[in-house]
Design an enzyme around this catalytic site. Structure first.
Site, PDB file in Angstrom:
ATOM      1  N   GLY A  70      36.260  41.785 -29.231  1.00 40.02           N
ATOM      2  CA  GLY A  70      37.027  41.776 -27.996  1.00 40.02           C
ATOM      3  C   GLY A  70      36.955  40.406 -27.365  1.00 40.02           C
ATOM      4  N   ARG A 115      24.858  46.791 -26.744  1.00 38.89           N
ATOM      5  CA  ARG A 115      24.005  47.782 -26.099  1.00 38.89           C
ATOM      6  C   ARG A 115      22.944  48.205 -27.096  1.00 38.89           C
ATOM      7  NH1 ARG A 115      26.032  46.215 -22.119  1.00 38.89           N
ATOM      8  NH2 ARG A 115      27.016  47.392 -20.404  1.00 38.89           N
ATOM      9  N   HIS A 153      17.836  41.606 -21.739  1.00 34.92           N
ATOM     10  CA  HIS A 153      19.190  41.979 -21.303  1.00 34.92           C
ATOM     11  C   HIS A 153      19.687  41.034 -20.207  1.00 34.92           C
ATOM     12  CE1 HIS A 153      22.192  45.564 -20.832  1.00 34.92           C
ATOM     13  NE2 HIS A 153      22.791  44.390 -20.756  1.00 34.92           N
ATOM     14  N   GLU A 176      15.240  50.816 -23.340  1.00 36.28           N
ATOM     15  CA  GLU A 176      15.374  49.645 -22.475  1.00 36.28           C
ATOM     16  C   GLU A 176      15.089  50.052 -21.036  1.00 36.28           C
ATOM     17  OE1 GLU A 176      19.049  46.953 -21.064  1.00 36.28           O
ATOM     18  OE2 GLU A 176      18.737  46.907 -23.251  1.00 36.28           O
TER      19      GLU A 176
END
Length: 321
Positions: free
Chosen positions: A155, A237, A284, A265
């Protein structure tokens, strides 16, 4: 989408007076309410027409007001993914548009992706440990030059990653997305082509959204097809990767990994990923940089300008039914 004659509330995780370009309150039919995930709501959720989800506060906070937002018409995330709000979408009325933050995180996430690739290949974590121990760890290390890179999830973030790979003289960049298409840089191949592409890649970058189809996309079979010595980079993710399967591969020393996201996480103390050989973990922080806030503010202002004018919103990923 048009506004009623009465005013409607907009919930913002950034104070309205800090966002340039917002439609004027009152005259636009909008009242701005600040809520960044605190225990108390700023107003009656039933009056909220446009909800901007607090950033990086987790799914529990993101969905907490949704069931009471009976008049909401748009939910805007400030993240590229929307998986943290999807658990609450079933409580919304039909016709609510869910929008992601396309255009906000591309630069930061692509920067970190290159940083993780270069740090992993060039041995930067070992150099840091060597500096702490006052050890001179010289030698030959892999370069990104002449490597083949596979981007899984092509993307806007995947394209931004490729933009930044160009100066590094990679031998090849292959692109994979849910469906095949062509781009200015070359063809994007479908996910069904992964079995043939994985053995050809030295670096595999995961930048796909988390969906039911991509959960554990990187499983034991996927990892087994990666060539010996390859590097897996996950900036998507955590649950896109099967952690148990990854641990088996990195502990064997066959592949290495650089992970900005993990499953679970945050990664808890004592988790084997912390000390797995050949694994670099960042907490992250792909989108959490100085580039985030100005882009997030521009997105919010542009979306609310469209909303107040009754124009179609950008970045709509789904509409509730």
């Amino acid at each position: 989408m048009t506004l009623d004659d009465t005013t409607a509330d907009v919930w913002l995780p950034i104070p309205a007076d800090e966002i340039e370009g917002l439609p004027a309150p009152g005259a636009s039919g909008l009242n701005y309410r600040f809520w960044d995930g605190g225990p108390d709501f700023p107003a009656d959720p039933a009056r909220c027409a446009f909800y901007v989800v607090p950033y990086m506060k987790g799914s529990e906070i993101a969905v907490r007001p949704l069931a009471a937002m009976t008049s909401v018409r748009a939910v805007q995330t400030l993240s590229a993914g929307t998986d943290h709000v999807t658990p609450g979408l079933g409580s919304l009325p039909p016709g609510v548009e869910l929008c992601n933050a396309k255009g906000v995180h591309e630069a930061s996430t692509a920067e970190l992706t290159l940083a993780l690739i270069l740090a992993s290949l060039r041995g930067i974590p070992g150099f840091v440990r060597g500096q702490d121990a006052e050890e001179w760890r010289d030698g030959f290390y892999p370069a990104l030059a002449d490597k083949s890179v596979l981007i899984v999830g092509y993307g806007s973030i995947g394209a931004a990653i490729e933009d930044r790979l160009v100066p590094f003289e990679c031998a090849r960049v292959a692109r994979v997305a849910r469906s095949a298409r062509t781009t200015e840089r070359g063809p994007v191949q479908p996910l069904s082509d992964l079995p043939a592409l994985l053995p050809q890649a030295d670096v595999v970058v995961i930048s796909t959204p988390l969906t039911p189809e991509t959960r554990h996309l990187v499983d034991a079979g996927f990892l087994a097809r990666m060539r010996d010595g390859a590097l897996l980079v996950n900036v998507a993710r955590g649950p896109v990767v099967d952690t148990a399967a990854l641990l088996k591969e990195v502990e064997s020393g066959r592949i290495t990994a650089a992970l900005d996201v993990t499953d679970p996480e945050p990664l808890p103390p004592g988790h084997p990923l912390w000390h797995a050989p050949g694994v670099l973990v960042s907490p992250h922080v792909g989108g959490s940089t100085s580039a985030f806030m100005p882009r997030a503010k521009r997105l919010i202002a542009a979306q609310l300008t469209r909303f107040a004018a009754g124009e179609r919103l950008a970045n709509v990923v789904l509409t509730t039914t």
